[in-house]
Design a protein around this motif. Structure first.
Motif, PDB file in Angstrom:
ATOM      1  N   SER A  13       0.825  -1.205   0.000  1.00  0.00           N
ATOM      2  CA  SER A  13       0.000   0.000   0.000  1.00  0.00           C
ATOM      3  C   SER A  13       0.863   1.260   0.000  1.00  0.00           C
ATOM      4  CB  SER A  13      -0.927  -0.007   1.216  1.00  0.00           C
ATOM      5  OG  SER A  13      -1.743  -1.164   1.235  1.00  0.00           O
ATOM      6  N   GLY A  14       1.903   1.274   0.829  1.00  0.00           N
ATOM      7  CA  GLY A  14       2.776   2.447   0.871  1.00  0.00           C
ATOM      8  C   GLY A  14       3.511   2.661  -0.436  1.00  0.00           C
ATOM      9  N   TYR A  15       3.961   1.588  -1.077  1.00  0.00           N
ATOM     10  CA  TYR A  15       4.628   1.706  -2.378  1.00  0.00           C
ATOM     11  C   TYR A  15       3.665   2.242  -3.428  1.00  0.00           C
ATOM     12  CZ  TYR A  15       6.640   0.136  -6.820  1.00  0.00           C
ATOM     13  OH  TYR A  15       7.104   0.082  -8.106  1.00  0.00           O
ATOM     14  N   THR A  16       2.423   1.772  -3.409  1.00  0.00           N
ATOM     15  CA  THR A  16       1.431   2.250  -4.366  1.00  0.00           C
ATOM     16  C   THR A  16       1.152   3.736  -4.185  1.00  0.00           C
ATOM     17  OG1 THR A  16       0.410   0.054  -4.405  1.00  0.00           O
ATOM     18  CG2 THR A  16      -0.912   1.897  -5.209  1.00  0.00           C
ATOM     19  N   LEU A  17       0.994   4.165  -2.941  1.00  0.00           N
ATOM     20  CA  LEU A  17       0.727   5.584  -2.684  1.00  0.00           C
ATOM     21  C   LEU A  17       1.913   6.463  -3.024  1.00  0.00           C
ATOM     22  CD1 LEU A  17      -1.184   5.333   0.720  1.00  0.00           C
ATOM     23  CD2 LEU A  17      -2.145   5.979  -1.494  1.00  0.00           C
ATOM     24  N   ALA A  18       3.120   5.920  -2.928  1.00  0.00           N
ATOM     25  CA  ALA A  18       4.311   6.731  -3.160  1.00  0.00           C
ATOM     26  C   ALA A  18       4.683   6.828  -4.635  1.00  0.00           C
ATOM     27  CB  ALA A  18       5.488   6.159  -2.367  1.00  0.00           C
ATOM     28  N   LYS A  19       4.423   5.786  -5.416  1.00  0.00           N
ATOM     29  CA  LYS A  19       4.972   5.725  -6.768  1.00  0.00           C
ATOM     30  C   LYS A  19       3.945   5.748  -7.888  1.00  0.00           C
ATOM     31  CE  LYS A  19       9.139   5.640  -5.310  1.00  0.00           C
ATOM     32  NZ  LYS A  19      10.023   6.808  -5.551  1.00  0.00           N
ATOM     33  N   TYR A  20       2.675   5.758  -7.578  1.00  0.00           N
ATOM     34  CA  TYR A  20       1.657   5.767  -8.620  1.00  0.00           C
ATOM     35  C   TYR A  20       0.769   7.003  -8.477  1.00  0.00           C
ATOM     36  CZ  TYR A  20       2.902   0.942  -9.712  1.00  0.00           C
ATOM     37  OH  TYR A  20       3.579  -0.190 -10.075  1.00  0.00           O
ATOM     38  N   GLN A  21       0.384   7.547  -9.611  1.00  0.00           N
ATOM     39  CA  GLN A  21      -0.538   8.674  -9.651  1.00  0.00           C
ATOM     40  C   GLN A  21      -1.915   8.159 -10.079  1.00  0.00           C
ATOM     41  OE1 GLN A  21       0.261  11.718  -8.704  1.00  0.00           O
ATOM     42  NE2 GLN A  21       2.473  11.334  -8.462  1.00  0.00           N
ATOM     43  N   PHE A  22      -2.926   8.393  -9.251  1.00  0.00           N
ATOM     44  CA  PHE A  22      -4.276   7.953  -9.576  1.00  0.00           C
ATOM     45  C   PHE A  22      -5.267   8.913  -8.942  1.00  0.00           C
ATOM     46  CE2 PHE A  22      -2.681   5.623  -5.924  1.00  0.00           C
ATOM     47  CZ  PHE A  22      -3.664   5.819  -4.961  1.00  0.00           C
ATOM     48  N   VAL A  23      -6.486   8.866  -9.438  1.00  0.00           N
ATOM     49  CA  VAL A  23      -7.531   9.766  -8.945  1.00  0.00           C
ATOM     50  C   VAL A  23      -7.866   9.417  -7.494  1.00  0.00           C
ATOM     51  CG1 VAL A  23      -9.899  10.556  -9.286  1.00  0.00           C
ATOM     52  CG2 VAL A  23      -8.464  10.014 -11.273  1.00  0.00           C
ATOM     53  N   GLY A  24      -7.904  10.428  -6.651  1.00  0.00           N
ATOM     54  CA  GLY A  24      -8.220  10.217  -5.246  1.00  0.00           C
ATOM     55  C   GLY A  24      -7.048   9.823  -4.388  1.00  0.00           C
ATOM     56  N   ARG A  25      -5.836   9.945  -4.932  1.00  0.00           N
ATOM     57  CA  ARG A  25      -4.649   9.557  -4.162  1.00  0.00           C
ATOM     58  C   ARG A  25      -4.488  10.401  -2.906  1.00  0.00           C
ATOM     59  NH1 ARG A  25       1.440  10.973  -6.065  1.00  0.00           N
ATOM     60  NH2 ARG A  25       2.578  10.041  -4.318  1.00  0.00           N
ATOM     61  N   SER A  26      -4.632  11.715  -3.048  1.00  0.00           N
ATOM     62  CA  SER A  26      -4.492  12.595  -1.889  1.00  0.00           C
ATOM     63  C   SER A  26      -5.600  12.356  -0.872  1.00  0.00           C
ATOM     64  CB  SER A  26      -4.497  14.058  -2.339  1.00  0.00           C
ATOM     65  OG  SER A  26      -5.710  14.376  -3.013  1.00  0.00           O
ATOM     66  N   VAL A  27      -6.797  12.030  -1.343  1.00  0.00           N
ATOM     67  CA  VAL A  27      -7.901  11.741  -0.421  1.00  0.00           C
ATOM     68  C   VAL A  27      -7.605  10.483   0.382  1.00  0.00           C
ATOM     69  CG1 VAL A  27     -10.353  11.200  -0.263  1.00  0.00           C
ATOM     70  CG2 VAL A  27      -9.553  12.899  -1.913  1.00  0.00           C
ATOM     71  N   VAL A  28      -7.117   9.454  -0.304  1.00  0.00           N
ATOM     72  CA  VAL A  28      -6.781   8.213   0.383  1.00  0.00           C
ATOM     73  C   VAL A  28      -5.700   8.460   1.433  1.00  0.00           C
ATOM     74  CG1 VAL A  28      -5.783   5.909   0.085  1.00  0.00           C
ATOM     75  CG2 VAL A  28      -7.469   6.756  -1.548  1.00  0.00           C
ATOM     76  N   PHE A  29      -4.701   9.268   1.084  1.00  0.00           N
ATOM     77  CA  PHE A  29      -3.623   9.534   2.031  1.00  0.00           C
ATOM     78  C   PHE A  29      -4.115  10.345   3.224  1.00  0.00           C
ATOM     79  CE2 PHE A  29       0.224  11.841   3.426  1.00  0.00           C
ATOM     80  CZ  PHE A  29       1.007  10.748   3.748  1.00  0.00           C
ATOM     81  N   ASN A  30      -5.002  11.301   2.986  1.00  0.00           N
ATOM     82  CA  ASN A  30      -5.550  12.088   4.094  1.00  0.00           C
ATOM     83  C   ASN A  30      -6.405  11.221   5.020  1.00  0.00           C
ATOM     84  OD1 ASN A  30      -4.336  14.455   3.190  1.00  0.00           O
ATOM     85  ND2 ASN A  30      -6.097  15.003   1.906  1.00  0.00           N
ATOM     86  N   VAL A  31      -7.175  10.316   4.434  1.00  0.00           N
ATOM     87  CA  VAL A  31      -7.956   9.388   5.260  1.00  0.00           C
ATOM     88  C   VAL A  31      -7.016   8.496   6.069  1.00  0.00           C
ATOM     89  CG1 VAL A  31      -9.558   7.439   5.185  1.00  0.00           C
ATOM     90  CG2 VAL A  31      -9.958   9.440   3.734  1.00  0.00           C
ATOM     91  N   LEU A  32      -5.907   8.114   5.457  1.00  0.00           N
ATOM     92  CA  LEU A  32      -4.915   7.308   6.164  1.00  0.00           C
ATOM     93  C   LEU A  32      -4.334   8.055   7.353  1.00  0.00           C
ATOM     94  CD1 LEU A  32      -3.220   4.661   6.106  1.00  0.00           C
ATOM     95  CD2 LEU A  32      -1.556   5.905   4.734  1.00  0.00           C
ATOM     96  N   ILE A  33      -4.023   9.330   7.157  1.00  0.00           N
ATOM     97  CA  ILE A  33      -3.506  10.141   8.262  1.00  0.00           C
ATOM     98  C   ILE A  33      -4.551  10.245   9.376  1.00  0.00           C
ATOM     99  CG2 ILE A  33      -2.724  12.440   8.913  1.00  0.00           C
ATOM    100  CD1 ILE A  33      -0.685  10.880   7.355  1.00  0.00           C
ATOM    101  N   ALA A  34      -5.810  10.406   8.984  1.00  0.00           N
ATOM    102  CA  ALA A  34      -6.874  10.451   9.994  1.00  0.00           C
ATOM    103  C   ALA A  34      -6.966   9.141  10.744  1.00  0.00           C
ATOM    104  CB  ALA A  34      -8.212  10.785   9.324  1.00  0.00           C
ATOM    105  N   GLY A  35      -6.754   8.016  10.043  1.00  0.00           N
ATOM    106  CA  GLY A  35      -6.765   6.721  10.714  1.00  0.00           C
ATOM    107  C   GLY A  35      -5.642   6.559  11.715  1.00  0.00           C
ATOM    108  N   VAL A  36      -4.501   7.201  11.442  1.00  0.00           N
ATOM    109  CA  VAL A  36      -3.396   7.155  12.403  1.00  0.00           C
ATOM    110  C   VAL A  36      -3.775   7.851  13.702  1.00  0.00           C
ATOM    111  CG1 VAL A  36      -1.020   7.901  12.816  1.00  0.00           C
ATOM    112  CG2 VAL A  36      -1.670   6.988  10.581  1.00  0.00           C
ATOM    113  N   LEU A  37      -4.560   8.914  13.597  1.00  0.00           N
ATOM    114  CA  LEU A  37      -4.926   9.706  14.768  1.00  0.00           C
ATOM    115  C   LEU A  37      -6.065   9.096  15.584  1.00  0.00           C
ATOM    116  CD1 LEU A  37      -4.815  13.262  13.143  1.00  0.00           C
ATOM    117  CD2 LEU A  37      -3.012  12.093  14.423  1.00  0.00           C
ATOM    118  N   VAL A  38      -6.757   8.105  15.026  1.00  0.00           N
ATOM    119  CA  VAL A  38      -7.878   7.484  15.740  1.00  0.00           C
ATOM    120  C   VAL A  38      -7.339   6.412  16.678  1.00  0.00           C
ATOM    121  CG1 VAL A  38      -9.989   6.128  15.502  1.00  0.00           C
ATOM    122  CG2 VAL A  38      -9.483   7.943  13.868  1.00  0.00           C
TER     123      VAL A  38
END
Length: 303
Positions: A116-141
């Motif tokens: 998952s981390g490799y995909t987020l770091a090396k691929y460009q796709f629609v909603g990438r920033s949204v997925v990463f922001n949701v991931l950051i929110a999951g870290v804080l929960v």
């Protein structure tokens, strides 16, 4: 005369360096005393409970609360024997369960986090920033908030009070995915990926054969963090499990501690079990620390 002047030059004492402000000789070691002292105090604070457990596990039930705290005794072997024979060896069943939960869960979590981390770091796709922001929110929960919803979801499919009820919630780690994403962005050069594509490698083959060797130190870190988190996890098994044959060591020792109010002799078994539960974590850290690298791209050199 030339030789004499050379000898006098070499034997002449070198004056001490002086600071520009005060003119006094500089002492580089003085600036390191404060952080070193703070580190020693922090290490003492962390190791003091471990030292107490080590000493207390050598005491019998009669001397546990009547002798000096850090005065060792000679009852360690008898405590180990009593713990091993208690409940037909149920403690070792708890240790095996914990090793299963932590080992399998940490391996699967490191694999999922790495991909998952490799995909987020090396691929460009629609909603990438949204997925990463949701991931950051999951870290804080906090995980305690998710325990009850996870129980309700697993109860719908009949997986509560099974090994899967503890394993499945441990596979996805938002913090592990975040670490893997940061590490993949720094450790896997884009030029190496493009070269592999030119050679005809598939996308998954690039990840498995090229990116993963470079990400080994980061994946080992994710594995260790998740292993320790699952090994020390108490709330999730407490909610999910009812059969003591599936208990991890944290929940098993908790049941012994509750029984200690009516059977004080069990306190020494709880302390001895706590000591044994620490040993695998220490051994794991000592055996895997060689995989940590200061250089982020050392894996690419070895690959």
């Amino acid at each position: 005369m030339v030789i004499e002047s050379a000898e006098s030059t070499t034997t002449r004492p070198v004056p001490a360096t002086r600071t520009a402000a005060s003119g006094r000789p500089s002492r580089p070691g003085r600036a390191q005393l404060v952080p070193t002292a703070l580190l020693l105090i922090g290490a003492l604070y962390c190791l003091l409970p471990v030292a107490w457990v080590l000493v207390a596990s050598t005491k019998s039930g009669s001397t546990l609360f009547t002798t000096f705290t850090f005065a060792p005794s000679t009852s360690l072997l008898s405590n180990l024997t009593d713990l091993s024979t208690y409940g037909d060896g149920i403690f070792w069943r708890w240790m095996l369960n914990t090793a299963l939960y932590a080992g399998v869960g940490a391996v699967l979590s490191a694999a999922v986090s790495g991909l998952s981390g490799y995909t987020l770091a090396k691929y460009q796709f629609v909603g990438r920033s949204v997925v990463f922001n949701v991931l950051i929110a999951g870290v804080l929960v906090p995980g305690i908030i998710l325990a009850v919803p996870q129980y309700l979801l697993l109860a719908k499919v009949g997986l509560t009070d099974t090994y899967w009820s503890v394993l499945l919630p441990s596979i996805v780690s938002p913090y592990g995915i975040y670490l893997a994403r940061i590490y993949a962005a720094a450790a896997v050069p884009d030029s190496v990926i493009e070269a592999a594509r030119v050679d005809g490698a598939s996308e998954f083959g690039i990840f498995r054969r090229v990116a993963m060797p470079m990400m080994v130190p980061g994946l080992i870190t994710v594995f260790l963090f998740q292993f320790v988190a699952i090994w020390n996890n108490f709330l999730l098994p407490f909610i999910m499990l009812a059969d003591d044959d599936r208990f991890p060591v944290t929940l098993g020792l908790y049941t012994l501690l509750n029984q200690g109010s009516t059977q004080p002799a069990l306190y020494r078994l709880v302390i001895t079990g706590s000591l044994l539960s620490i040993i695998p974590l220490v051994a794991l850290f000592l055996s895997l620390q060689r995989y940590w690298r200061v250089d982020l791209i050392s894996g690419s050199v070895k690959a």
